[in-house]
Design a protein around this motif. Structure first.
Motif, PDB file in Angstrom:
ATOM      1  N   GLN A  76       0.824  -1.201   0.000  1.00  0.00           N
ATOM      2  CA  GLN A  76       0.000   0.000   0.000  1.00  0.00           C
ATOM      3  C   GLN A  76       0.864   1.259   0.000  1.00  0.00           C
ATOM      4  OE1 GLN A  76      -2.139  -1.130   3.550  1.00  0.00           O
ATOM      5  NE2 GLN A  76      -4.045  -1.415   2.409  1.00  0.00           N
ATOM      6  N   TYR A  77       1.953   1.225   0.764  1.00  0.00           N
ATOM      7  CA  TYR A  77       2.863   2.366   0.800  1.00  0.00           C
ATOM      8  C   TYR A  77       3.456   2.618  -0.592  1.00  0.00           C
ATOM      9  CZ  TYR A  77       6.633   5.468   2.291  1.00  0.00           C
ATOM     10  OH  TYR A  77       7.473   6.532   2.437  1.00  0.00           O
ATOM     11  N   GLY A  78       3.760   1.539  -1.307  1.00  0.00           N
ATOM     12  CA  GLY A  78       4.315   1.662  -2.647  1.00  0.00           C
ATOM     13  C   GLY A  78       3.347   2.265  -3.644  1.00  0.00           C
ATOM     14  N   ASP A  79       2.050   2.233  -3.335  1.00  0.00           N
ATOM     15  CA  ASP A  79       1.040   2.805  -4.225  1.00  0.00           C
ATOM     16  C   ASP A  79       0.757   4.283  -3.953  1.00  0.00           C
ATOM     17  OD1 ASP A  79       0.723   0.442  -5.599  1.00  0.00           O
ATOM     18  OD2 ASP A  79      -0.979  -0.232  -4.397  1.00  0.00           O
ATOM     19  N   ILE A  80       1.470   4.878  -3.008  1.00  0.00           N
ATOM     20  CA  ILE A  80       1.255   6.297  -2.700  1.00  0.00           C
ATOM     21  C   ILE A  80       1.667   7.137  -3.908  1.00  0.00           C
ATOM     22  CG2 ILE A  80       2.057   8.244  -1.290  1.00  0.00           C
ATOM     23  CD1 ILE A  80       2.300   6.339   1.048  1.00  0.00           C
ATOM     24  N   ILE A  81       0.858   8.120  -4.198  1.00  0.00           N
ATOM     25  CA  ILE A  81       1.174   9.065  -5.272  1.00  0.00           C
ATOM     26  C   ILE A  81       1.564  10.385  -4.617  1.00  0.00           C
ATOM     27  CG2 ILE A  81       0.258  10.346  -7.242  1.00  0.00           C
ATOM     28  CD1 ILE A  81      -1.708   7.969  -7.609  1.00  0.00           C
ATOM     29  N   ASN A  82       2.789  10.814  -4.833  1.00  0.00           N
ATOM     30  CA  ASN A  82       3.272  12.088  -4.298  1.00  0.00           C
ATOM     31  C   ASN A  82       3.377  13.088  -5.439  1.00  0.00           C
ATOM     32  OD1 ASN A  82       3.831  11.440  -1.484  1.00  0.00           O
ATOM     33  ND2 ASN A  82       5.362  10.064  -2.300  1.00  0.00           N
TER      34      ASN A  82
END
Length: 101
Positions: A76-82
């Protein structure tokens, strides 16, 4: 897994500002890094490790204000969009150069 601590603490009086500052310092001492001013996160190798850090966070939470703790997986952390900064705008045209004789 990742732990996120999100908080909104009062800072109207000197005592409240000190409590908020002490809370942020305690988070950093426990290995949290600042993602935004009131959002801190840290990686935990296991759920047991996460529980230890949740317990520590609860122990240093000020009396007033709101503190939320979110656990998310590495995936889920890897799917964060910054998104950093604003959209680029073209620079305005500069003045034409003048030659002086």
């Amino acid at each position: 897994m990742w732990l996120f601590v999100l908080f909104d603490l009062p800072v109207e009086t000197k005592k409240e500002r000190k409590a908020a500052s002490d809370f942020r310092k305690a988070l950093m001492k426990d290995g949290f890094g600042m993602l935004q001013f009131s959002v801190y996160c840290r990686h935990c190798a296991s759920d047991e490790s996460a529980q230890v850090h949740i317990k520590r966070t609860k122990a240093v939470t000020p009396e007033k204000g709101q503190v939320s703790i979110i656990k998310i997986t590495d995936r889920q952390y890897g799917d964060i969009i910054n998104i950093w900064g604003a959209k680029d705008k073209p620079l305005p045209a500069g003045p034409t150069q003048i030659e002086m004789f």
